[in-house]
Design a protein around this motif. Structure first.
Motif, mmCIF file in Angstrom:
data_model
loop_
_atom_site.group_PDB
_atom_site.id
_atom_site.type_symbol
_atom_site.label_atom_id
_atom_site.label_comp_id
_atom_site.label_asym_id
_atom_site.label_seq_id
_atom_site.Cartn_x
_atom_site.Cartn_y
_atom_site.Cartn_z
ATOM 1 N N ASP A 53 62.536 -9.760 -100.064
ATOM 2 C CA ASP A 53 61.162 -9.585 -99.626
ATOM 3 C C ASP A 53 60.699 -10.812 -98.843
ATOM 4 O OD1 ASP A 53 58.657 -8.181 -99.559
ATOM 5 O OD2 ASP A 53 57.907 -9.585 -101.071
ATOM 6 N N GLY A 54 60.215 -10.590 -97.630
ATOM 7 C CA GLY A 54 59.713 -11.680 -96.803
ATOM 8 C C GLY A 54 60.724 -12.297 -95.864
ATOM 9 N N ASP A 55 61.983 -11.844 -95.894
ATOM 10 C CA ASP A 55 62.979 -12.390 -94.975
ATOM 11 C C ASP A 55 62.595 -12.102 -93.530
ATOM 12 O OD1 ASP A 55 64.697 -13.560 -96.789
ATOM 13 O OD2 ASP A 55 66.130 -11.893 -96.828
ATOM 14 N N LEU A 56 62.874 -13.072 -92.665
ATOM 15 C CA LEU A 56 62.735 -12.894 -91.223
ATOM 16 C C LEU A 56 64.134 -12.641 -90.669
ATOM 17 C CD1 LEU A 56 60.685 -15.158 -88.771
ATOM 18 C CD2 LEU A 56 62.711 -13.899 -88.108
ATOM 19 N N VAL A 57 64.309 -11.516 -90.012
ATOM 20 C CA VAL A 57 65.632 -11.088 -89.552
ATOM 21 C C VAL A 57 65.647 -10.937 -88.035
ATOM 22 C CG1 VAL A 57 67.430 -9.328 -89.782
ATOM 23 C CG2 VAL A 57 65.900 -9.810 -91.718
ATOM 24 N N SER A 58 66.676 -11.501 -87.413
ATOM 25 C CA SER A 58 66.909 -11.274 -85.985
ATOM 26 C C SER A 58 68.241 -10.546 -85.834
ATOM 27 C CB SER A 58 66.950 -12.590 -85.211
ATOM 28 O OG SER A 58 65.697 -13.246 -85.257
ATOM 29 N N VAL A 75 61.180 -8.252 -93.364
ATOM 30 C CA VAL A 75 61.471 -7.231 -94.366
ATOM 31 C C VAL A 75 60.478 -7.388 -95.503
ATOM 32 C CG1 VAL A 75 63.175 -6.405 -96.032
ATOM 33 C CG2 VAL A 75 63.898 -7.157 -93.762
ATOM 34 N N GLY A 76 59.842 -6.303 -95.891
ATOM 35 C CA GLY A 76 58.861 -6.376 -96.976
ATOM 36 C C GLY A 76 57.575 -7.023 -96.500
ATOM 37 N N ARG A 77 57.010 -7.870 -97.335
ATOM 38 C CA ARG A 77 55.726 -8.508 -97.015
ATOM 39 C C ARG A 77 55.941 -9.668 -96.048
ATOM 40 N NH1 ARG A 77 54.237 -9.421 -103.218
ATOM 41 N NH2 ARG A 77 56.486 -9.780 -103.134
ATOM 42 N N ALA A 78 55.275 -9.596 -94.914
ATOM 43 C CA ALA A 78 55.447 -10.617 -93.882
ATOM 44 C C ALA A 78 54.526 -11.798 -94.110
ATOM 45 C CB ALA A 78 55.173 -10.016 -92.512
ATOM 46 N N ARG A 79 55.049 -12.983 -93.908
ATOM 47 C CA ARG A 79 54.210 -14.178 -93.881
ATOM 48 C C ARG A 79 53.444 -14.211 -92.565
ATOM 49 N NH1 ARG A 79 58.476 -19.046 -95.400
ATOM 50 N NH2 ARG A 79 59.380 -18.138 -97.312
ATOM 51 N N PRO A 80 52.172 -14.596 -92.598
ATOM 52 C CA PRO A 80 51.423 -14.690 -91.334
ATOM 53 C C PRO A 80 52.098 -15.594 -90.315
ATOM 54 C CG PRO A 80 49.911 -14.769 -93.190
ATOM 55 C CD PRO A 80 51.289 -14.825 -93.773
ATOM 56 N N ALA A 81 52.700 -16.688 -90.789
ATOM 57 C CA ALA A 81 53.373 -17.602 -89.869
ATOM 58 C C ALA A 81 54.559 -16.932 -89.192
ATOM 59 C CB ALA A 81 53.827 -18.858 -90.609
#
Length: 255
Positions: free
Chosen positions: A93-98, A118-124
């Motif tokens: 949850d929260g991973d940033l994937v390219s 993926v899942g809940r995104a961080r605003p940043a």
């Protein structure tokens, strides 16, 4: 050597581009908490197989690589910028994937990349990803007949630097056609009005890469492929294959 494409060649590359777009869409839809990167690679292989297309990534080995690339997608997570090898890592949850992917169809290559959470995104992370796509849009808008490579580079760099992000030193876009990587190189930062003039028939892979921490430096992972940010901050990557035409830039890897 720069090779300009005929209009019929651009049409053929558009068909390849559609396969790449379908592949990335399928991978994005399959990406969820608990799904492994290897499973995403299998999804991509299925799209290529169904389309009768090959992969320019699989077994690719540039001069810096210790081994041939073993997958059809690059899957880079969080602090990985590009060239991530798919592994058994399961998305959290929260991973940033390219995801960077390509295809070869009827002898023509296509190349594109997307970034998402993926899942809940961080605003940043949302801001970082949005800026990557804004930089890509700016680069594409500058890809017009009469401009130069430096105009694309300047447009991308202005968006990235204006948002306070770093740009991986020495990495950028490239020409594309019969091969995935052709001349000319397309830097992600540069001076306007410099470099090769843009002409009808030139096809480029335009691909901004951003480092959230603001620095430009990175290091290779132990696998010899994955490039990670030195400061541990997250990264984003966006890319399209674009044909420069007399009627304006044409995105070949759009759905």
């Amino acid at each position: 050597m720069v090779q300009l494409k005929t209009d019929s060649s651009i049409e053929a590359m558009r068909e390849t581009g559609r396969v790449v777009a379908q592949l990335l869409t399928a991978v994005r839809e399959a990406a969820a908490v608990g799904v492994s990167l290897l499973e995403l690679d299998e999804v991509a292989r299925g799209v290529l197989r169904d389309a009768g297309a090959g992969s320019p990534f699989l077994n690719y080995r540039p001069h810096f690589a210790p081994t041939p690339f073993p997958a059809v997608i690059c899957a880079s997570v969080n602090d990985a910028i590009v060239h991530g090898i798919p592994t058994g890592y399961r998305l959290r949850d929260g991973d940033l994937v390219s995801i960077d992917a390509g295809a070869i169809l009827d002898g023509w290559a296509g190349d594109s990349a997307i970034s998402f959470t993926v899942g809940r995104a961080r605003p940043a992370d949302t801001r970082l990803i949005d800026t990557a796509y804004a930089a890509l849009d700016a680069g594409i808008a500058a890809a017009v007949v009469g401009n130069r490579i430096g105009d694309i580079a300047h447009a991308i760099g202005t968006v990235c630097r204006g948002a306070g992000y770093g740009i991986p030193e020495g990495f950028g876009g490239h020409g594309i056609g019969r091969q995935m990587h052709e001349d000319p190189g397309v830097p992600n930062e540069g001076r306007p009005g410099r470099g090769m003039p843009l002409r009808h028939g030139l096809v480029l892979a335009i691909e901004p890469m951003l480092i959230a921490g603001g620095g430009d430096f990175f290091h290779p992972d132990r696998d010899g492929w994955t490039l990670r940010t030195n400061d541990g901050s997250r990264a984003a990557h966006a890319e399209h294959t674009v044909a420069i035409t007399d009627s304006g830039p044409r995105i070949l890897t759009a759905l």
